[in-house]
Write an enzyme that holds these catalytic residues in place. Structure first.
Site, mmCIF file in Angstrom:
data_model
loop_
_atom_site.group_PDB
_atom_site.id
_atom_site.type_symbol
_atom_site.label_atom_id
_atom_site.label_comp_id
_atom_site.label_asym_id
_atom_site.label_seq_id
_atom_site.Cartn_x
_atom_site.Cartn_y
_atom_site.Cartn_z
ATOM 1 N N GLY A 90 25.194 51.788 47.155
ATOM 2 C CA GLY A 90 25.410 50.664 48.053
ATOM 3 C C GLY A 90 26.890 50.442 48.344
ATOM 4 O O GLY A 90 27.291 50.305 49.497
ATOM 5 N N ALA A 91 27.686 50.405 47.283
ATOM 6 C CA ALA A 91 29.098 50.108 47.453
ATOM 7 C C ALA A 91 29.806 50.369 46.136
ATOM 8 O O ALA A 91 29.172 50.602 45.114
ATOM 9 C CB ALA A 91 29.292 48.647 47.850
ATOM 10 N N MET A 92 31.151 50.296 46.180
ATOM 11 C CA MET A 92 31.930 50.600 44.980
ATOM 12 C C MET A 92 33.125 49.660 44.875
ATOM 13 O O MET A 92 33.871 49.477 45.826
ATOM 14 C CB MET A 92 32.374 52.063 45.051
ATOM 15 C CG MET A 92 33.211 52.503 43.878
ATOM 16 S SD MET A 92 32.283 52.435 42.308
ATOM 17 C CE MET A 92 33.603 52.005 41.191
ATOM 18 N N ASN B 264 36.126 49.638 43.638
ATOM 19 C CA ASN B 264 37.493 50.104 43.373
ATOM 20 C C ASN B 264 38.493 48.956 43.501
ATOM 21 O O ASN B 264 38.420 48.165 44.429
ATOM 22 C CB ASN B 264 37.878 51.174 44.383
ATOM 23 C CG ASN B 264 36.770 52.171 44.613
ATOM 24 O OD1 ASN B 264 36.334 52.822 43.700
ATOM 25 N ND2 ASN B 264 36.270 52.222 45.843
ATOM 26 N N GLU C 42 30.316 43.278 44.558
ATOM 27 C CA GLU C 42 31.535 44.087 44.369
ATOM 28 C C GLU C 42 32.739 43.189 44.124
ATOM 29 O O GLU C 42 33.603 43.506 43.313
ATOM 30 C CB GLU C 42 31.781 45.010 45.568
ATOM 31 C CG GLU C 42 30.617 45.921 45.948
ATOM 32 C CD GLU C 42 29.992 46.701 44.802
ATOM 33 O OE1 GLU C 42 30.713 47.022 43.833
ATOM 34 O OE2 GLU C 42 28.771 46.964 44.864
ATOM 35 N N HIS D 108 32.812 42.032 40.549
ATOM 36 C CA HIS D 108 33.255 43.092 39.628
ATOM 37 C C HIS D 108 34.754 43.004 39.347
ATOM 38 O O HIS D 108 35.215 43.540 38.343
ATOM 39 C CB HIS D 108 32.964 44.469 40.230
ATOM 40 C CG HIS D 108 31.663 45.086 39.819
ATOM 41 N ND1 HIS D 108 31.216 45.083 38.512
ATOM 42 C CD2 HIS D 108 30.723 45.775 40.531
ATOM 43 C CE1 HIS D 108 30.049 45.740 38.450
ATOM 44 N NE2 HIS D 108 29.726 46.152 39.661
ATOM 45 N N GLU E 122 27.478 45.969 34.751
ATOM 46 C CA GLU E 122 26.462 45.914 35.807
ATOM 47 C C GLU E 122 25.438 44.795 35.587
ATOM 48 O O GLU E 122 25.114 44.061 36.519
ATOM 49 C CB GLU E 122 25.774 47.267 35.976
ATOM 50 C CG GLU E 122 26.703 48.374 36.476
ATOM 51 C CD GLU E 122 27.427 48.039 37.770
ATOM 52 O OE1 GLU E 122 27.032 47.086 38.467
ATOM 53 O OE2 GLU E 122 28.417 48.737 38.086
HETATM 54 N N1 B3K Z 1 29.613 50.539 40.338
HETATM 55 C C1 B3K Z 1 29.012 51.127 41.495
HETATM 56 C C2 B3K Z 1 28.001 52.175 41.185
HETATM 57 C C3 B3K Z 1 28.541 53.531 40.955
HETATM 58 C C4 B3K Z 1 27.434 54.543 40.822
HETATM 59 C C5 B3K Z 1 27.933 55.874 40.466
HETATM 60 N N2 B3K Z 1 26.884 56.870 40.439
HETATM 61 C C6 B3K Z 1 28.394 50.110 42.383
HETATM 62 C C7 B3K Z 1 28.048 48.814 41.775
HETATM 63 O O1 B3K Z 1 27.225 48.697 40.896
HETATM 64 O O2 B3K Z 1 28.634 47.847 42.150
HETATM 65 ZN ZN ZN Z 2 27.852 46.879 40.166
#
Ligand code: B3K
Ligand code: ZN
Length: 879
Positions: free
Chosen positions: A266-268, A270, A303, A306, A325
């Site tokens: 879905g998204a990342m 970073n 995101e 996070h 998560e």
């Molecule tokens: N942290 C990323 C997921 C990464 C998956 C890698 N295979 C998205 C999230 O849970 O927000």
């Molecule tokens: Zn996540």
């Protein structure tokens, strides 16, 4: 000959990293043919580490061009190079390592590391993608300060982004330009990101509670920038909410989001530079549904949240994935509940849990929220880690209360800001902040399987006492035959014959608490709770709000359920009573043959429809029968066609029995001419209207088909248009093709709408759905390389169309296996995800078992099978 596959990694083998990288400078020279990456790592040996400990850097799928240590070039022999990394036997306590690698992002179809999507360069580094960019101790407990310089052709890539703040930029004479970024926060390599492209930007600002101004930027391809207003508004709401609910502010001067069309998830999150699947950024009323609008808000929130739960405090190792998560999904759930209808949000959370996590927990891939081992970490981004993980966090919240939970979270940040920690550290913060013993609660992290909670009751009119006898058990899961009792909150209310909640006073307490429900703490295998001053036998409303991720067993009669469906003050349990009423009937029909709709159920649905105090979104949920996936989970041996036939029969009989009501409801809601707004109220009304349209179309009359076609053609928003299209696509006649053709012609230039077009056909109830899906694989708009397309067509058919996927001739299984094999050579991560429906083969009759098993074995025999698919398939076949 059997091929070599990677061996498992075990949680108990964790060792602290021998070397740390305090800071590094990266320089990317991006180009069409090859990309050069230069990195300069400032490395230190950690205290207490043997000076003879070699340095190991992970690295794969790239070419090493140069390597030097403190300015001195190293030659082969000074170091050892293997397919998964390089080691240097002897290194000083402190030194600088310079590495140059060559990559070909344009050929990277796995979408991990640096790759190209459309015309732009982008990255995905979680979990282990950074090692496909440069050699590095690519593990989350190595946190470093990054300075990144991106160089590329200025005309093709005017926008060059990375984490942190832009600090310098310049032009070269040859048409290239460069931008340098500095991220002041030490971070693990999985949070690194880079983007380069010709992108449009929506810019805004946000002022934090403490008065800092943050620049907000959303980047997309030029043609999509007008679809980013909702994402921007959602981002601001997320930032405000996190300040209000948790006292957490954003910490950099700039927050960027980039939307890319080719993305595995879905998204990342970073640091400072989120990269998103376009699906979770772009939204306009004519191309996105209400659900899309909700999802954009939720994923933007997720995101953003996070930044604290994941980035400021990160995971020590990947076994701790749920630390970030589970907690972030829970925060996202709280946020979405606050932005819309909390009851409907909770219903949807539980639906996801039951449809995806419960089957996982009952299958060969069952694993604890904190797994003990894995072969491919990408296979563990699961519903268990995410959604059951969120339920575990919710249970702390329920057991400790809002204020106690907040004390725990505050202590967690106070202790661990800037660190890479474990699930045990989170639990310790919760326990210490509240002075409670949570050692038994920790079993939620280590034991897999969905616990069963059996509740029986007795009422004694002589003493006016009512007793609940609660017992718990948990089925065996792979590697765990015996389970210890869990510590869990069982939220209950007792409903009197007028539908009111009784005051709850337990035996031994001096007075009843002033709440309608209370949380019973379950710790033992068997426990009883005696309530006093209960004048008449009440009806228990158990597990209110779905207070624990368990399967509840209480012998409700149809009469009890109809009563609770009409009266329960807890909206979740009110919905649940209706679902259970319908699922009891559907399971009976599936086992014994379809019968006649019982009048009390018809009446209950009718009364719900007429209930003035309920909101439209809730009514829409309450009158929709349980999903086929949920019903399947209730059966010992799943009968997918039987379930489908029963559910369709129920819909049909409800359609006929309440035909007048559906029509007037539809007409009333369809005559509402207020302009489209994707808010809870508008969305709820559209949802209810489209549920009514769905019932009307079960009447299979020509006039109803015309009604659908009219809505399809006249709709002014995607929600209404798609709802009508889905109903038309279910019909056997030619109108389905007419509508599908019109839709495609109108929307073929919008990839996300084309995904919907694929999905509607994949989920069609038509008897020829599989033939059509097979044909669509050849459609020019379908691309096996694009994960969204794969999910929309193959994923939707195999996971959301059980009646057609499980066709008796086994062709659905063969179709899936063919595509897993084809996709494995392109994108193993996505291929492995597709395998889930086959992994559940043991739940079906012997003929289907045989067919599914054959396909799994065929996959396993494929040459050069990835570790990803190999892990899932071999575990599925294991005894
Ligand atoms: N942290 C990323 C997921 C990464 C998956 C890698 N295979 C998205 C999230 O849970 O927000
Ligand atoms: Zn996540």
């Amino acid at each position: 000959m059997t091929e070599q596959h990677a061996t498992p990694v075990h949680r108990h083998e964790y060792q602290v990293p021998p070397y740390r990288v305090d800071s590094l400078e990266l320089e990317f020279s991006l180009d069409e043919e090859e990309t050069l990456v230069k990195s300069r790592l400032h490395i230190c040996r950690n205290d207490g580490i043997n000076p003879h400990e070699p340095l190991h850097l992970f690295g794969e799928s790239m070419e090493l061009l140069e390597l030097s240590l403190d300015g001195k070039a190293l030659r082969l022999g000074d170091y050892l190079l293997k397919s998964d990394g390089l080691s240097i036997a002897l290194v000083p306590a402190q030194f600088t390592l310079e590495i140059t690698t060559r990559l070909q992002p344009q050929l990277n179809t796995q979408l991990e590391g640096l790759y190209k999507s459309g015309g732009m360069f982008c990255t995905q580094c979680e979990a282990e993608g950074f090692r496909r960019i440069t050699y590095f101790p690519d593990r989350p407990d190595v946190m470093s300060r990054y300075t990144t310089t991106v160089i590329a052709d200025k005309a093709r890539y005017p926008v060059l982004l990375s984490n942190g703040n832009p600090v310098e930029r310049g032009d070269y004479d040859d048409g290239r330009h460069w931008v340098r970024w500095e991220d002041p926060f030490p971070k693990p390599s999985y949070l690194f990101a880079l983007v380069a492209g010709d992108l449009a930007c929506r810019r805004d600002t946000y002022v934090t509670t403490s008065g800092r101004e943050v620049t907000l930027e959303i980047y997309t391809e030029h043609e999509n920038i007008d679809k980013t207003a909702h994402a921007m508004a959602s981002l601001k709401r997320s930032m405000r909410w996190d300040e209000e609910a948790y006292g957490l502010e954003y910490d950099l001067d700039i927050y960027m989001i980039v939307a890319v069309g080719d993305f595995n998830m879905g998204a990342m999150e970073n640091k400072g530079l989120n990269i998103f699947n376009t699906q979770y950024v772009l939204a306009s009323p004519d191309t996105a549904t209400d659900t899309d609008f909700e999802n954009v808000e939720a994923v933007i929130g997720h995101e953003y949240f996070h930044n604290w739960t994941g980035n400021r405090v990160t995971c020590r190792d990947w076994f701790q994935l749920s630390l970030k998560e589970g907690l972030t999904v829970f925060r996202e759930q709280q946020f979405s509940a606050a932005m819309g209808s909390a009851a409907v949000k909770r219903i949807n959370d539980v639906r996801i849990l039951r449809n995806h996590q419960f089957p996982e927990d009952a299958g060969p891939m069952a694993h604890p929220v904190r797994p003990d081992s894995y072969i491919e970490i990408n296979n563990f981004y699961t519903a268990t880690v995410y959604n059951k993980g969120a339920e575990v966090i919710r249970m702390y919240h329920t057991l400790l209360g809002e204020a106690g939970f907040r004390r725990g979270v505050d202590l967690y940040f106070q202790r661990h800001d800037g660190q890479a920690v474990t699930c045990d550290d989170f639990l310790a913060a919760m326990a210490d902040a509240n002075n409670v013993d949570l050692s038994q609660f920790s079993l939620w992290y280590s034991q897999a399987g969905t616990p069963k909670l059996r509740v029986r009751d007795e009422y004694d009119p002589a003493t006016q006492t009512y007793t609940l006898h609660v017992s718990q058990s948990c089925p065996p899961t792979p590697g765990q035959s015996e389970k210890k009792p869990f510590h869990l909150p069982l939220t209950v209310g007792l409903v009197d014959t007028d539908g009111k909640d009784l005051p709850l006073q337990l035996d031994g307490e001096s007075h009843a608490l002033d709440t309608a429900h209370r949380v019973l703490e379950i710790r033992e295998a068997e426990q009883s709770f005696r309530f006093v001053n209960i004048p008449k036998r009440p009806r228990p409303s158990l597990l209110r709000g779905f207070s624990a991720p368990v399967e509840l067993d209480y012998p409700y009669t149809a009469e009890d359920l109809a009563f609770l469906f009409a009266h329960d003050s807890d909206p979740f349990n009110r919905w649940e009573a209706g679902q259970r009423l319908m699922s009891d009937l559907l399971l009976e029909w599936t086992a014994k043959g379809i019968g006649k709709l019982p009048q009390p159920l018809l009446k209950a649905i009718q009364e719900t429809l007429a209930h003035k105090a309920l909101d439209a979104a809730f009514i829409a949920e309450a009158i929709t029968p349980p999903t086929e996936a949920y019903l399947a989970e209730q059966m010992q041996t799943i009968d997918p066609l039987g379930i489908h036939a029963s559910r369709e029969a129920l819909r049909q009989q409800l359609a006929q029995g309440l035909a007048k009501q559906w029509l007037s409801l539809y007409q009333e809601l369809a005559s509402d001419n207020t302009a489209y707004r994707p808010d809870g109220d508008g969305a709820g009304k559209r949802r209810l209207k489209n549920v009514a349209l769905g019932y009307l179309s079960c009447l299979h009359s020509e006039s109803e088909q015309t009604r659908c076609l009219e809505q399809f053609r006249q709709a002014t928003n995607m929600t209404d248009q798609l709802a009508a299209l889905a109903l038309l696509a279910d019909t056997e006649g030619e109108v389905a093709d007419v509508a599908l053709r019109e839709f495609y012609e109108r929307w073929q230039r919008e990839p996300l709408v084309v995904d919907k077009w694929f999905r509607v056909q994949a989920m069609s109830k038509r008897s020829d759905a599989l033939d059509r899906v097979v044909a669509l694989i050849e459609h020019p708009a379908f691309e096996l390389r694009n994960p969204n397309k794969v999910r929309a067509l193959i994923g939707a058919f195999c996971q959301a169309n059980p009646a057609r996927f499980h066709a008796p001739d086994g062709q659905g299984y063969r179709f899936l296996a063919d595509n897993i094999i084809a996709l494995d050579g392109i994108n193993p991560q996505i291929a492995a995800r597709l395998a889930a429906p086959l992994s559940r083969w043991r739940r079906y009759d012997s003929k289907r078992q045989e067919q599914m098993k054959l396909e799994l074995e065929r996959i396993l025999k494929t040459q050069k099978l990835s570790n990803d698919v190999h892990e899932i398939v071999s575990k599925s076949l294991a005894n």
